[in-house]
Design an enzyme around this catalytic site. Structure first.
Site, short mmCIF file in Angstrom:
data_model
loop_
_atom_site.label_atom_id
_atom_site.label_comp_id
_atom_site.label_asym_id
_atom_site.label_seq_id
_atom_site.Cartn_x
_atom_site.Cartn_y
_atom_site.Cartn_z
N ARG A 1 0.85 -1.18 0.00
CA ARG A 1 0.00 0.00 0.00
C ARG A 1 0.89 1.24 0.00
NH1 ARG A 1 -3.66 -2.70 -1.49
NH2 ARG A 1 -5.76 -2.93 -0.56
N GLU B 1 -3.30 8.07 -4.18
CA GLU B 1 -3.66 7.48 -5.46
C GLU B 1 -4.91 8.17 -5.99
OE1 GLU B 1 -4.05 3.24 -5.39
OE2 GLU B 1 -1.98 2.93 -4.74
N HIS C 1 -1.55 0.72 -9.70
CA HIS C 1 -2.18 -0.27 -8.81
C HIS C 1 -2.79 -1.41 -9.62
CE1 HIS C 1 -3.96 -0.56 -4.50
NE2 HIS C 1 -3.77 -1.77 -5.00
#
Length: 333
Positions: free
Chosen positions: A233, A262, A281
């Site tokens: 993460r 993000e 991602h």
């Protein structure tokens, strides 16, 4: 736990796939957006968090009646968006999608290791510039990889890297000898082990203990030739410290499939750094991943409806499932 008839199921996000029709035939399904989740949760028995990046559950929790809610399933391995106090202390059972993305993410990590070793970004750049520039590249056999996070994703990464000749060690909750990692070191040994690694790979769950663990001190402890790979993460990393470490030559490069925030803002220096690879991602998103996620949820839904133990039950204090390889935990009461 007794069997359940005609439950109300809230779904956060766009209807997942045609495969979801089999579930809609057995429950009253309420498809919700971030803005309508509070209304959709009222009187619901279960929630499927398809939009795993949304924090709508946290925001809706205090605005609605969740007295009937017994189970939440999230379409990701990470459950950090659900780890707020009111949910942690409730009786609601959380399950995740552990096992869907393991091998795909491991393959992606191997790609990144090879891309760095074989200088693939420069090859693409020189091709674009129509420049014929010969270079020598690195071997990966005998190189060292420290995998931070020893859950199923980290384990798949360790296995694959060992197959292609890297020497691997892990960082986990407790120190132990492990068949996939070789040696696993406890989390408080991270700084001591960083100087050993040619590749430092973050595949840990995001918890209060792991948030910001890759900071200025951690990057200073790495080899100047080390590469940092993050498929965990973005919150594991202090982004400003990473940028400084890359600019100052404290580490040789970074590959980031997850960032904080993000999406990565266009103004971020990470976009233009020649020793950085950024992807949106996507390391686990293989062709067919949506159907795989729905299949896992459908199996758990059937278990829940018939009173059988659920798969991938999350320990809400740790922030991830515990138990054996099968991933079964306590039942949703």
């Amino acid at each position: 736990m007794t069997a359940i008839d005609s439950p109300i199921l809230a779904v956060l996000g766009t209807p997942p796939s045609p495969d979801f029709d089999q579930i809609a035939e057995r429950a009253t399904v309420r498809y919700c957006t971030d803005d309508t989740l509070a209304k959709g949760l009222t009187g619901a028995d279960a929630l499927f968090v398809w939009d795993f990046a949304s924090d709508a559950v946290r925001r809706a929790w205090g605005e609605t009646d969740v007295s009937r809610l017994r189970w939440i399933h999230i379409a990701s391995a990470g459950v950090d968006t659900l780890m707020f106090d009111a949910l942690r202390t409730s009786d609601v059972v959380i399950t995740n999608s552990r096992g869907v993305f393991d091998e795909a993410i491991a393959e992606y990590v191997l790609l990144l290791v090879l891309a760095f070793a074989k200088d693939l970004p420069a090859t693409v750049r020189y091709q674009t510039e129509r420049e014929w520039r010969h270079r020598e590249t690195e071997r990966i056999t005998g190189r060292t990889a420290l995998v931070v996070g020893t859950g199923p994703i980290g384990r798949a990464i360790a296995r694959l890297l060992r197959v292609v000749g890297l020497r691997v060690a892990g960082i986990g909750r407790t120190a132990r000898v492990d068949p996939d990692f070789g040696q696993v070191y406890a989390g408080d040994q991270l700084r001591d082990r960083l100087p050993w690694a040619d590749y430092v790979i973050c595949a840990a769950p995001l918890t209060d203990q792991t948030r910001g663990m890759f900071d200025a001190a951690a990057f200073a402890a790495m080899k100047p030739t080390a590469r940092f790979i993050n498929v965990g993460r973005g919150g594991h990393v202090v982004t400003a410290d990473l940028i400084a470490a890359l600019r100052d030559g404290q580490i040789a490069g970074a590959a980031l499939d997850v960032v904080d925030p993000e999406p990565l803002p266009p103004s971020s220096a990470l976009w233009s750094m020649p020793n950085v690879l950024v992807s949106p991602h996507m390391s686990g998103d293989f062709q067919g991943w949506r159907s795989a996620l729905v299949a896992l949820f459908a199996d758990n839904f059937d278990r829940w409806m018939t009173g059988r133990p659920l798969r991938n039950v999350v320990d809400k204090q740790l922030g991830y499932p515990v138990g054996g390889e099968g991933g079964h935990g306590r039942r949703a009461e």
